[in-house]
Design a protein around this motif. Structure first.
Motif, PDB file in Angstrom:
ATOM      1  N   ARG A  20       0.822  -1.202   0.000  1.00  0.00           N
ATOM      2  CA  ARG A  20       0.000   0.000   0.000  1.00  0.00           C
ATOM      3  C   ARG A  20       0.861   1.259   0.000  1.00  0.00           C
ATOM      4  O   ARG A  20       2.002   1.239   0.415  1.00  0.00           O
ATOM      5  CB  ARG A  20      -0.892   0.006   1.243  1.00  0.00           C
ATOM      6  CG  ARG A  20      -1.801  -1.190   1.363  1.00  0.00           C
ATOM      7  CD  ARG A  20      -2.366  -1.282   2.791  1.00  0.00           C
ATOM      8  NE  ARG A  20      -2.935  -2.584   3.055  1.00  0.00           N
ATOM      9  CZ  ARG A  20      -2.233  -3.664   3.390  1.00  0.00           C
ATOM     10  NH1 ARG A  20      -0.927  -3.616   3.495  1.00  0.00           N
ATOM     11  NH2 ARG A  20      -2.840  -4.808   3.619  1.00  0.00           N
ATOM     12  N   SER A  21       0.238   2.361  -0.403  1.00  0.00           N
ATOM     13  CA  SER A  21       0.880   3.667  -0.283  1.00  0.00           C
ATOM     14  C   SER A  21       0.936   4.027   1.201  1.00  0.00           C
ATOM     15  O   SER A  21       0.294   3.371   2.031  1.00  0.00           O
ATOM     16  CB  SER A  21       0.071   4.712  -1.058  1.00  0.00           C
ATOM     17  OG  SER A  21      -1.194   4.885  -0.444  1.00  0.00           O
ATOM     18  N   ASP A  23      -0.616   6.125   2.783  1.00  0.00           N
ATOM     19  CA  ASP A  23      -1.951   6.375   3.330  1.00  0.00           C
ATOM     20  C   ASP A  23      -2.844   5.127   3.301  1.00  0.00           C
ATOM     21  O   ASP A  23      -4.054   5.213   3.515  1.00  0.00           O
ATOM     22  CB  ASP A  23      -2.637   7.560   2.641  1.00  0.00           C
ATOM     23  CG  ASP A  23      -2.674   7.452   1.124  1.00  0.00           C
ATOM     24  OD1 ASP A  23      -2.161   6.466   0.562  1.00  0.00           O
ATOM     25  OD2 ASP A  23      -3.215   8.369   0.490  1.00  0.00           O
ATOM     26  N   TRP A  43      -9.195   4.385  -5.987  1.00  0.00           N
ATOM     27  CA  TRP A  43      -8.317   3.971  -4.888  1.00  0.00           C
ATOM     28  C   TRP A  43      -9.080   3.056  -3.947  1.00  0.00           C
ATOM     29  O   TRP A  43     -10.259   3.293  -3.666  1.00  0.00           O
ATOM     30  CB  TRP A  43      -7.799   5.188  -4.134  1.00  0.00           C
ATOM     31  CG  TRP A  43      -6.929   6.033  -4.996  1.00  0.00           C
ATOM     32  CD1 TRP A  43      -7.310   7.097  -5.774  1.00  0.00           C
ATOM     33  CD2 TRP A  43      -5.536   5.866  -5.224  1.00  0.00           C
ATOM     34  NE1 TRP A  43      -6.232   7.592  -6.454  1.00  0.00           N
ATOM     35  CE2 TRP A  43      -5.122   6.862  -6.132  1.00  0.00           C
ATOM     36  CE3 TRP A  43      -4.583   4.972  -4.743  1.00  0.00           C
ATOM     37  CZ2 TRP A  43      -3.815   6.987  -6.566  1.00  0.00           C
ATOM     38  CZ3 TRP A  43      -3.276   5.098  -5.171  1.00  0.00           C
ATOM     39  CH2 TRP A  43      -2.898   6.092  -6.068  1.00  0.00           C
ATOM     40  N   ASP A  91       0.857  -4.213  -5.845  1.00  0.00           N
ATOM     41  CA  ASP A  91       0.653  -2.816  -5.472  1.00  0.00           C
ATOM     42  C   ASP A  91      -0.392  -2.120  -6.336  1.00  0.00           C
ATOM     43  O   ASP A  91      -0.589  -0.905  -6.225  1.00  0.00           O
ATOM     44  CB  ASP A  91       1.967  -2.036  -5.476  1.00  0.00           C
ATOM     45  CG  ASP A  91       2.631  -1.951  -6.838  1.00  0.00           C
ATOM     46  OD1 ASP A  91       2.093  -2.486  -7.830  1.00  0.00           O
ATOM     47  OD2 ASP A  91       3.705  -1.335  -6.923  1.00  0.00           O
ATOM     48  N   THR A  92      -1.081  -2.881  -7.184  1.00  0.00           N
ATOM     49  CA  THR A  92      -2.157  -2.357  -8.017  1.00  0.00           C
ATOM     50  C   THR A  92      -3.199  -3.460  -8.202  1.00  0.00           C
ATOM     51  O   THR A  92      -2.847  -4.626  -8.351  1.00  0.00           O
ATOM     52  CB  THR A  92      -1.632  -1.915  -9.402  1.00  0.00           C
ATOM     53  OG1 THR A  92      -0.586  -0.962  -9.223  1.00  0.00           O
ATOM     54  CG2 THR A  92      -2.732  -1.307 -10.251  1.00  0.00           C
TER      55      THR A  92
END
Length: 126
Positions: A20-21, A23, A43, A91-92
């Motif tokens: 994850r990012s 956030d 998102w 991650d996507t």
């Protein structure tokens, strides 16, 4: 790896794989399942992904409003989920959907058809 700041019922085995990012979000690409048309990018946090996997309707996290939203609840332009996949780096998320109506908030079918950038002549491959 960050964890989502919001509680989630996502399968722990899936949650452990996500990158994850800071956030707590992963980009989620919505693609028309039968044509391959790229529709939009939204998102998701762990809970949005859980809701998407369990309801069959795309749920996203709104970064601007700080809340969940289900595509189509206000517009009637639903995304019925056909499949969900992680990319090789986890991650996507790629969500293949059957899009009803417009995917873009502007009313366009896709978010990626109005602003096509020009390629340099020598960048164009035959």
């Amino acid at each position: 790896m960050s964890t989502s700041p919001r509680p989630s019922s996502l399968d722990p085995a899936i949650a452990a794989r996500l990158k994850r990012s800071p956030d707590g979000l992963v980009p989620a690409i919505a693609q028309q399942y039968d044509t391959g048309e790229v529709l939009m990018l939204g998102w998701m946090d762990d809970e949005a992904l859980h809701r998407t996997l369990t309801t069959g309707r795309c749920t996203y996290w709104s970064r601007s409003r700080g809340e969940y939203w289900v595509k189509g609840d206000t517009s009637g332009h639903f995304q019925h989920v056909k499949s969900v996949a992680l990319d090789c780096d986890a991650d996507t998320v790629l969500v293949k959907v059957d899009q009803v109506g417009a995917a873009c908030h502007t009313g366009a079918r896709t978010c990626f058809d109005a602003d096509v950038l020009p390629l340099a002549d020598d960048a164009v491959q035959a």
